[in-house]
Enzyme design. Structure first.
Site, short mmCIF file in Angstrom:
data_model
loop_
_atom_site.label_atom_id
_atom_site.label_comp_id
_atom_site.label_asym_id
_atom_site.label_seq_id
_atom_site.Cartn_x
_atom_site.Cartn_y
_atom_site.Cartn_z
N ASP A 135 29.04 47.62 30.26
CA ASP A 135 29.58 48.62 31.09
C ASP A 135 28.61 49.14 32.19
O ASP A 135 27.39 49.32 31.75
CB ASP A 135 30.26 49.61 30.52
CG ASP A 135 31.13 50.55 31.33
OD1 ASP A 135 31.65 50.06 32.35
OD2 ASP A 135 31.46 51.90 30.99
N ARG B 272 29.98 46.07 45.05
CA ARG B 272 30.19 45.75 43.65
C ARG B 272 29.80 44.70 43.19
O ARG B 272 29.24 44.41 41.89
CB ARG B 272 31.45 46.33 43.23
CG ARG B 272 31.91 47.81 43.44
CD ARG B 272 33.42 48.29 43.01
NE ARG B 272 33.66 47.84 41.79
CZ ARG B 272 33.59 48.82 40.79
NH1 ARG B 272 32.98 49.82 41.26
NH2 ARG B 272 33.69 48.56 39.61
N HIS C 62 27.95 43.20 39.73
CA HIS C 62 28.44 42.12 38.59
C HIS C 62 27.32 40.97 38.53
O HIS C 62 27.22 40.18 37.31
CB HIS C 62 29.73 41.48 39.07
CG HIS C 62 30.80 42.69 38.93
ND1 HIS C 62 30.96 43.17 37.68
CD2 HIS C 62 31.81 43.19 39.73
CE1 HIS C 62 32.11 44.19 37.80
NE2 HIS C 62 32.42 44.05 39.13
N ASN D 25 41.53 44.81 33.73
CA ASN D 25 40.72 44.78 35.02
C ASN D 25 41.33 44.23 35.93
O ASN D 25 40.90 44.00 37.26
CB ASN D 25 39.54 43.91 34.59
CG ASN D 25 38.26 44.47 33.71
OD1 ASN D 25 37.57 43.91 33.04
ND2 ASN D 25 38.35 46.04 33.85
#
Length: 247
Positions: free
Chosen positions: A16, A29, A33, A64
């Site tokens: 996380d 973002r 990842h 998700n």
């Protein structure tokens, strides 16, 4: 072997903090990842080298899908990238891959990459690297019970009722139906400061030791991982029992 040094035989990790890592740096973002994938690569090889027999990571949950189309699509592209860049090293380290979850719902190129990953590592006899992908703990339990009842309809016939056992449910979970030994996690780690299970291995983690760290997943280092494994060796696991000196 794992048990000889009292390190966990089986470890689960809720990876996380990728999004917060990216936000903290003012980058998209997907860069978070990608950094998270690099962290996963480090921890997989470290786990194999340290004698962990089973490593299960939470890569993509059934929840998700609620994220933006761009983010979800980017995550799946990272799967393809991971297979292309890391397959040879995984095979070299004798790592066996398993998928927990229904990955058939992913885009075709991701499905093909995963199929290749499974095929190319099926002969490996080292660490089991279990990737929870399109996975949810409640969904897994519901699936297991439905499969169990369907099997009973065939073996027992209609109208015959008998109690369901824990062993039967366990055998129908992803971890029990992949034709390899995936024991319940001895230790579950969650990064980024959150302290909840988020639908990860709900049945299997009933007696797991839990550890949490404020470190965001992309910054999770091998040194911090080793410290957690060392802390685990000093914990006294009783599985609901009592200390011998307890009266």
């Amino acid at each position: 072997m794992a048990g000889e040094n009292n390190i966990p035989r089986s470890v689960g990790i809720i990876m996380d903090g990728n999004g917060r890592w990216a936000k903290k740096r003012g980058v998209p973002r997907l860069m978070g990842h990608n950094a998270g994938m690099e962290a996963m690569k480090r921890i997989v090889i470290a786990s194999s080298n340290m004698g962990i027999e089973n490593l299960t990571v939470y890569a993509f949950s059934t929840e998700n899908w609620k994220r933006s189309t761009e983010e979800v699509s980017g995550i799946f592209k990272l799967i393809v990238k991971y297979v292309r860049s890391e397959l040879a090293e995984l095979v070299e380290n004798d790592v066996h891959i398993n998928i927990l979850g229904d990955y058939s719902m992913l885009p075709d190129d991701s499905v093909k990459s995963i199929d290749k990953l499974l095929k190319e590592t099926e002969h490996c006899n080292g660490m089991n690297f279990n990737i929870a992908l399109n996975y949810g703990g409640r969904d897994e339990i519901v699936k297991a019970v439905n499969e169990l009842l369907a099997d009973r309809e065939v073996t027992d016939g209609p109208g015959i009722s008998r109690d369901v056992t824990e062993e039967e449910i366990s055998a129908h979970l992803y971890t029990g139906s992949l034709h390899c030994d995936i024991p319940d996690p001895d230790l579950v780690i969650r990064t980024s400061g959150e302290e909840r299970m988020s639908n990860f291995l709900l049945w299997q983690s009933a007696y797991s030791e839990l550890m949490f760290t404020d470190t965001l997943w992309p910054d999770f280092s091998e040194d911090e991982y080793r410290e957690m494994l060392n802390e685990y060796t000093h914990r006294n696991r009783r599985f609901g029992g009592r200390e011998k000196e307890d009266k």
